[in-house]
Design a protein around this motif. Structure first.
Motif, PDB file in Angstrom:
ATOM      1  N   LEU A 265       1.010  -1.106   0.082  1.00  0.00           N
ATOM      2  CA  LEU A 265       0.137  -0.019   0.082  1.00  0.00           C
ATOM      3  C   LEU A 265       0.837   1.205  -0.004  1.00  0.00           C
ATOM      4  O   LEU A 265       2.053   1.158   0.453  1.00  0.00           O
TER       5      LEU A 265
ATOM      6  N   LEU B   6       0.738   5.697   6.147  1.00  0.00           N
ATOM      7  CA  LEU B   6      -0.324   5.089   4.983  1.00  0.00           C
ATOM      8  C   LEU B   6      -0.961   6.490   4.349  1.00  0.00           C
ATOM      9  O   LEU B   6      -1.166   7.433   5.233  1.00  0.00           O
TER      10      LEU B   6
ATOM     11  N   VAL C 124      -3.617   8.441   2.830  1.00  0.00           N
ATOM     12  CA  VAL C 124      -4.895   8.309   2.925  1.00  0.00           C
ATOM     13  C   VAL C 124      -5.594   9.431   2.497  1.00  0.00           C
ATOM     14  O   VAL C 124      -5.197  10.492   2.569  1.00  0.00           O
TER      15      VAL C 124
ATOM     16  N   VAL D 115      -7.468   4.625   1.117  1.00  0.00           N
ATOM     17  CA  VAL D 115      -6.155   4.773   0.783  1.00  0.00           C
ATOM     18  C   VAL D 115      -5.988   5.279  -0.490  1.00  0.00           C
ATOM     19  O   VAL D 115      -6.598   4.846  -1.714  1.00  0.00           O
TER      20      VAL D 115
ATOM     21  N   GLY E   2      -8.001   3.218   5.845  1.00  0.00           N
ATOM     22  CA  GLY E   2      -6.781   3.776   6.685  1.00  0.00           C
ATOM     23  C   GLY E   2      -7.359   4.843   7.683  1.00  0.00           C
ATOM     24  O   GLY E   2      -8.114   5.864   7.314  1.00  0.00           O
TER      25      GLY E   2
ATOM     26  N   SER F 221      -1.866   6.509   9.782  1.00  0.00           N
ATOM     27  CA  SER F 221      -2.368   7.121   8.528  1.00  0.00           C
ATOM     28  C   SER F 221      -2.147   8.696   8.509  1.00  0.00           C
ATOM     29  O   SER F 221      -2.171   9.431   9.506  1.00  0.00           O
TER      30      SER F 221
END
Length: 511
Positions: free
Chosen positions: A276, A284, A286, A292, A304, A309
């Motif tokens: 990802l 992450l 997002v 995502v 996320g 995130s």
């Protein structure tokens, strides 16, 4: 039926699963949540757990008790391959296995972010888990027990010197709560005076608590100074080897308790083991609707939220344009995430996450607090009451709320529980010390020690006479005048053989 995998059972993960149970229709989706711990920790209560104001178990929420229709796995997700929609699950016992999902929700949270300062990794405690808060509490109590038996000197000072690194909300709260805790202990330790305890907070920036106004932060510094706690601004920790604190200002002192609260980072166990997209700060990537991806690209079936995130902050109040990693955002994102997942399953449009922070509230020890909302600032006892009221209501489930509030009521009338349970770190120590163990095989197999064998009794007439006539009875015969005539003899039948012996010599030998 679609399979939804939730990676992480903290704020965002727990609330996502909790609300999915509420909003999903029967048979609409199957939800599985994976977390290495069987509970969610309400982190705003960790400073009060560390200061014995809240019982540790009351600050956590059991997954299985409150997630009745979610498959709860107490294990680790060690890899996410979204291209094939599989996740590697590693249980505490047994071999890793592959879990095939349709939708993945990454809410793995954050861990303490440290710097390569000598001694920190070996000496310091973080403040992200309930276990760390309990260990801090027990260390304070154990140090008081030890210091009470020592004369004034360097070792006593080391035991009663407590250091917190980081002047954000978490750092200030645990620092102030520990100061309050230590002050309350003095009545139980008459050997220790107020001036014997030393509290230091080290902050690299020129101010503390950036979430509140500067006048409010200055009030906090003044309040803590009046309570005997020292804050070092524009100061960095340069070394903590063997508990010796060295600061960039040249100051140095010994400490047996160092608490690190200087920042967090996205859980590396997840963000480093997935395909990802990850943004430049290691979080992450997002979108505003918690899917995502970027505003131009959506990664289908991947969501996320929470500290792991980088969620854009549409209110404009976030650092660098993103929501700050705190419980307030994680809880609200978890609720919206569940709502958006249900909406997409039903071919409806998801909503964007928007939360405008209405204020900040912090507890600074019993009776002390601070509240900031816009230009309005409240300090002291009213702010402390607001702090407890807010977090008491924010604690998920009425069962947990009642336990926390009941604990506060007990403490008001009975005082804090000051029992250290540090021995629980090695619960078998006493049993092992006194437990009997089998002898080592080599020792057990060794032959018995050889001693000279006693001469076996000779079955003769002499032996028979000795047995039949003890020495004390034979003594008169020995004292009888010696005759010059032939020596008397006796004949004794010894079974099949007959023996003739000299009676006089036999009696003398017996004597």
């Amino acid at each position: 039926m679609p399979k939804i995998l939730i990676v992480g059972g903290g704020y965002a993960g727990f609330y996502t699963a909790w609300k999915l149970e509420k909003w999903l229709r029967a048979g609409e989706a199957e939800v599985t949540m994976v977390d290495p711990l069987p509970y969610m920790t309400y982190q705003p209560f960790l400073p009060e757990v560390a200061s014995a104001s809240i019982e540790a178990r009351h600050a956590v929420v059991a997954h299985r008790r409150h997630l009745a229709r979610t498959n709860v796995l107490t294990a680790k997700v060690t890899h996410i391959d979204h291209a094939t929609k599989t996740a590697t699950i590693t249980p505490p016992i047994g071999e890793p296995w592959e879990f095939v999902y349709d939708i993945v929700v990454v809410t793995a949270g954050a861990v303490s972010r440290t710097f390569p300062i000598p001694g920190v990794a070996d000496q310091a405690f973080g403040l992200k888990t309930i276990e760390e808060a309990v260990a801090i509490r027990d260390r304070v109590l154990t140090n008081f027990d030890k210091a009470a038996q020592l004369p004034a000197g360097p070792e006593r000072d080391r035991l009663l010197t407590f250091v917190v690194i980081g002047g954000g909300f978490a750092g200030i709260e645990v620092f102030a709560e520990l100061r309050s805790f230590a002050t309350s202990l003095l009545k139980s330790y008459p050997e220790i005076g107020f001036d014997d305890t030393h509290f230091h907070l080290v902050e690299a920036m020129g101010r503390i608590m950036p979430e509140v106004s500067e006048p409010t932060s200055l009030w906090v510094i003044k309040n803590l100074d009046q309570r005997g706690a020292q804050i070092h601004l524009n100061t960095q920790l340069t070394s903590a080897v063997d508990g010796r604190i060295e600061l960039s200002t040249g100051e140095s002192f010994e400490s047996d308790l160092i608490v690190w609260t200087a920042g967090v980072m996205a859980n590396p166990a997840i963000v480093r083991h997935t395909d990802l997209p990850i943004e430049e700060r290691g979080r992450l990537q997002v979108r505003t609707d918690l899917r995502v991806g970027t505003e131009d690209e959506i990664i289908a079936d991947a969501w996320g939220a929470g500290d792991v995130s980088a969620v854009p902050d549409l209110s404009g109040g976030g650092v660098g344009g993103f929501c700050v990693p705190n419980a307030q955002h994680a809880v609200r994102q978890g609720k919206l995430l569940a709502k958006n997942i249900v909406a997409v399953l039903r071919d409806e449009a998801p909503q964007e996450y928007l939360h405008k922070n209405l204020g900040a509230v912090a507890g600074l020890g019993v009776g002390h607090g601070v509240f900031q909302s816009g230009r309005i600032a409240i300090t002291g006892l009213p702010a402390w009451i607001a702090h407890r009221g807010y977090h008491g209501l924010a604690m998920p489930s009425w069962e947990r709320k009642l336990r926390v509030v009941w604990g506060w009521v007990n403490n008001f009338f009975l005082g804090r529980d000051i029992v250290s349970l540090a021995a629980v770190e090695n619960p078998r120590a006493v049993f092992e010390e006194f437990a009997s163990r089998p002898k080592p095989p080599a020792e057990a197999a060794a032959p018995a020690r050889a001693f000279p064998a006693k001469a076996a009794p000779v079955k003769t007439a002499a032996a028979a006479v000795t047995t039949a006539a003890p020495a004390e009875k034979a003594a008169p015969a020995a004292r009888a005048p010696r005759k010059t005539a032939a020596k008397p003899v006796a004949t004794v039948d010894a079974g099949e053989a007959t023996a003739t012996v000299d009676v006089e010599n036999t009696v003398s030998a017996a004597k």
